[in-house]
Design a protein around this motif. Structure first.
Motif, PDB file in Angstrom:
ATOM      1  N   SER A  17       0.778  -1.011   0.395  1.00 24.11           N
ATOM      2  CA  SER A  17       0.310  -0.117  -0.303  1.00 24.11           C
ATOM      3  C   SER A  17       1.059   1.289  -0.284  1.00 24.11           C
ATOM      4  N   SER A  53      -4.862   0.976  -2.223  1.00 20.85           N
ATOM      5  CA  SER A  53      -4.195   1.602  -1.575  1.00 20.85           C
ATOM      6  C   SER A  53      -4.888   2.032  -0.407  1.00 20.85           C
ATOM      7  N   LEU A  56      -6.586  -1.182   0.150  1.00 19.95           N
ATOM      8  CA  LEU A  56      -5.659  -2.476   1.014  1.00 19.95           C
ATOM      9  C   LEU A  56      -5.366  -1.884   2.697  1.00 19.95           C
ATOM     10  N   GLN A  57      -5.046  -0.899   3.268  1.00 16.49           N
ATOM     11  CA  GLN A  57      -4.978  -0.736   4.298  1.00 16.49           C
ATOM     12  C   GLN A  57      -5.783  -1.339   4.833  1.00 16.49           C
TER      13      GLN A  57
END
Length: 92
Positions: A17, A53, A56-57
């Motif tokens: 990320s 990103s 994904l976090q």
């Protein structure tokens, strides 16, 4: 064993990320783009790389919740710190 795999997943997720954020910000003009912050914010909020990103976090945080409910926090933090430090030290 399952928790250790999840810890590795959290570490990989974090690195991936961060690389996606870097790619997104670089495509928007890098640090120079921040000079025009009112223009930069909407562009960053709609950048596919930055949005990926963030997704994904979120997945990483959910996995982290599972990890900390099954492993001692000191062990989990030490493990993720040990796995991300060498990779984050590498220049990209």
């Amino acid at each position: 064993m399952f928790v250790k795999l999840l810890l590795i997943l959290v570490s990989i997720n974090t690195i991936a990320s961060q690389l996606l954020v870097k790619k997104g910000v670089t495509q928007l003009g890098g640090i120079r783009a921040l000079a025009d912050l009112p223009r930069f914010i909407p562009l960053a909020a709609t950048s596919p790389w930055i949005l990926l990103s963030v997704c994904l976090q979120i997945v990483g945080y959910l996995v982290w919740f599972v990890v900390v409910t099954r492993e001692k926090l000191g062990v989990a933090v030490a493990f993720t710190g040990a796995t991300t430090s060498p990779a984050s030290a590498c220049p990209t």
